[in-house]
Design a protein around this motif. Structure first.
Motif, PDB file in Angstrom:
ATOM      1  N   ARG A  37       0.759  -1.141  -0.224  1.00 47.67           N
ATOM      2  CA  ARG A  37      -0.082  -0.076  -0.412  1.00 47.67           C
ATOM      3  C   ARG A  37       1.005   1.145   0.303  1.00 47.67           C
ATOM      4  NH1 ARG A  37      -4.594  -1.108   4.008  1.00 47.67           N
ATOM      5  NH2 ARG A  37      -6.391  -2.888   2.862  1.00 47.67           N
ATOM      6  N   LEU A  38       2.427   1.468   0.218  1.00 47.83           N
ATOM      7  CA  LEU A  38       3.096   1.919   0.159  1.00 47.83           C
ATOM      8  C   LEU A  38       4.232   2.611  -0.354  1.00 47.83           C
ATOM      9  CD1 LEU A  38       3.118   2.635   4.426  1.00 47.83           C
ATOM     10  CD2 LEU A  38       1.581   3.699   2.990  1.00 47.83           C
ATOM     11  N   ILE A  39       3.928   1.674  -1.224  1.00 45.92           N
ATOM     12  CA  ILE A  39       5.360   1.530  -2.745  1.00 45.92           C
ATOM     13  C   ILE A  39       4.795   1.721  -3.621  1.00 45.92           C
ATOM     14  CG2 ILE A  39       6.667   0.145  -1.415  1.00 45.92           C
ATOM     15  CD1 ILE A  39       5.525  -2.277  -2.944  1.00 45.92           C
ATOM     16  N   ALA A  40       5.280   2.136  -4.936  1.00 44.08           N
ATOM     17  CA  ALA A  40       5.141   2.507  -6.636  1.00 44.08           C
ATOM     18  C   ALA A  40       6.263   1.911  -6.863  1.00 44.08           C
ATOM     19  CB  ALA A  40       5.529   3.583  -6.546  1.00 44.08           C
ATOM     20  N   VAL A  41       6.002   0.511  -7.971  1.00 43.01           N
ATOM     21  CA  VAL A  41       7.095   0.043  -8.792  1.00 43.01           C
ATOM     22  C   VAL A  41       7.384   0.894 -10.128  1.00 43.01           C
ATOM     23  CG1 VAL A  41       7.600  -2.200  -9.148  1.00 43.01           C
ATOM     24  CG2 VAL A  41       6.437  -1.858  -7.424  1.00 43.01           C
ATOM     25  N   GLU A  42       8.491  -0.085 -10.299  1.00 40.73           N
ATOM     26  CA  GLU A  42       8.865   0.575 -11.544  1.00 40.73           C
ATOM     27  C   GLU A  42       9.489  -0.457 -11.971  1.00 40.73           C
ATOM     28  OE1 GLU A  42      11.114   4.154 -13.260  1.00 40.73           O
ATOM     29  OE2 GLU A  42      13.139   2.337 -13.051  1.00 40.73           O
ATOM     30  N   ASN A  44      11.803  -3.228 -15.315  1.00 35.12           N
ATOM     31  CA  ASN A  44      11.636  -3.117 -16.584  1.00 35.12           C
ATOM     32  C   ASN A  44      11.999  -1.604 -17.023  1.00 35.12           C
ATOM     33  OD1 ASN A  44      12.784  -5.456 -15.854  1.00 35.12           O
ATOM     34  ND2 ASN A  44      10.978  -6.079 -17.513  1.00 35.12           N
ATOM     35  N   GLY A  45      11.720  -0.729 -16.117  1.00 33.90           N
ATOM     36  CA  GLY A  45      12.498   0.642 -16.850  1.00 33.90           C
ATOM     37  C   GLY A  45      10.443   1.800 -17.454  1.00 33.90           C
ATOM     38  N   GLU A  46       9.197   0.946 -16.384  1.00 32.91           N
ATOM     39  CA  GLU A  46       8.247   1.468 -16.595  1.00 32.91           C
ATOM     40  C   GLU A  46       7.327   1.617 -14.996  1.00 32.91           C
ATOM     41  OE1 GLU A  46       6.166   1.857 -19.595  1.00 32.91           O
ATOM     42  OE2 GLU A  46       7.964   1.921 -21.333  1.00 32.91           O
ATOM     43  N   ILE A  47       6.535   2.712 -15.347  1.00 34.90           N
ATOM     44  CA  ILE A  47       5.928   2.556 -13.957  1.00 34.90           C
ATOM     45  C   ILE A  47       4.828   1.188 -13.890  1.00 34.90           C
ATOM     46  CG2 ILE A  47       3.944   3.690 -12.790  1.00 34.90           C
ATOM     47  CD1 ILE A  47       7.336   4.819 -12.412  1.00 34.90           C
ATOM     48  N   LEU A  48       4.464   0.322 -12.790  1.00 38.39           N
ATOM     49  CA  LEU A  48       3.859  -1.052 -12.856  1.00 38.39           C
ATOM     50  C   LEU A  48       2.080  -0.531 -12.985  1.00 38.39           C
ATOM     51  CD1 LEU A  48       3.394  -3.687 -14.309  1.00 38.39           C
ATOM     52  CD2 LEU A  48       4.325  -4.654 -12.366  1.00 38.39           C
ATOM     53  N   HIS A  49       1.295   0.191 -13.267  1.00 44.90           N
ATOM     54  CA  HIS A  49       0.210   0.329 -12.492  1.00 44.90           C
ATOM     55  C   HIS A  49      -0.283  -0.874 -11.194  1.00 44.90           C
ATOM     56  CE1 HIS A  49      -0.375   3.705 -14.130  1.00 44.90           C
ATOM     57  NE2 HIS A  49       0.274   3.310 -15.500  1.00 44.90           N
ATOM     58  N   ARG A  50      -0.532  -0.269 -10.356  1.00 40.57           N
ATOM     59  CA  ARG A  50      -1.039  -1.636  -9.171  1.00 40.57           C
ATOM     60  C   ARG A  50      -2.268  -2.874  -9.450  1.00 40.57           C
ATOM     61  NH1 ARG A  50       0.090  -0.404  -4.241  1.00 40.57           N
ATOM     62  NH2 ARG A  50       0.034   1.414  -4.697  1.00 40.57           N
ATOM     63  N   ILE A  66      12.014   0.797  -6.435  1.00 37.79           N
ATOM     64  CA  ILE A  66      10.697   0.218  -5.883  1.00 37.79           C
ATOM     65  C   ILE A  66      10.996   1.460  -4.857  1.00 37.79           C
ATOM     66  CG2 ILE A  66       9.913  -0.372  -3.766  1.00 37.79           C
ATOM     67  CD1 ILE A  66      10.614  -3.717  -4.950  1.00 37.79           C
ATOM     68  N   VAL A  67       9.939   2.341  -4.622  1.00 33.23           N
ATOM     69  CA  VAL A  67      10.139   3.552  -4.158  1.00 33.23           C
ATOM     70  C   VAL A  67       9.369   3.284  -2.899  1.00 33.23           C
ATOM     71  CG1 VAL A  67       9.827   6.598  -4.124  1.00 33.23           C
ATOM     72  CG2 VAL A  67      11.067   5.025  -6.112  1.00 33.23           C
ATOM     73  N   THR A  68       9.165   3.712  -1.626  1.00 36.85           N
ATOM     74  CA  THR A  68       8.261   3.902  -1.165  1.00 36.85           C
ATOM     75  C   THR A  68       8.165   6.015  -0.581  1.00 36.85           C
ATOM     76  OG1 THR A  68       9.754   2.510   0.862  1.00 36.85           O
ATOM     77  CG2 THR A  68       7.887   3.748   1.824  1.00 36.85           C
ATOM     78  N   ILE A  69       6.373   5.409  -0.857  1.00 36.12           N
ATOM     79  CA  ILE A  69       5.543   7.165  -0.851  1.00 36.12           C
ATOM     80  C   ILE A  69       5.622   7.387   1.153  1.00 36.12           C
ATOM     81  CG2 ILE A  69       3.577   7.763  -0.699  1.00 36.12           C
ATOM     82  CD1 ILE A  69       2.585   5.278  -3.360  1.00 36.12           C
TER      83      ILE A  69
END
Length: 73
Positions: A37-42, A44-50, A66-69
């Protein structure tokens, strides 16, 4: 007997990680002790929608960022 071909190498935030082939992304995030719930994932170079996380499985050479919000003001 352990079969080394069952493990693959992927990159997570620039570091090499090993995981079983075809590991689903949500399972990998759990193994990395990340709260989905607290991360965003790229992926292979593209933002991967949940909505695509459950359909995404790890393949040799995949690159994840992986970036923590963080909230705040």
């Amino acid at each position: 007997m352990f079969n080394a071909t069952n493990k693959i190498s992927i990159q997570v935030n620039g570091e090499t990680q090993a995981c079983p082939a075809a590991t689903p992304l949500p399972e990998l995030l759990t193994q990395l002790q990340l709260n989905p719930r607290l991360i965003a994932v790229e992926y292979n170079g593209e933002i991967l929608h949940r909505q695509y996380w459950n359909d995404t499985t790890m393949q040799p050479g995949d690159r994840l960022e992986i970036v923590t919000i963080v909230g705040g003001g």
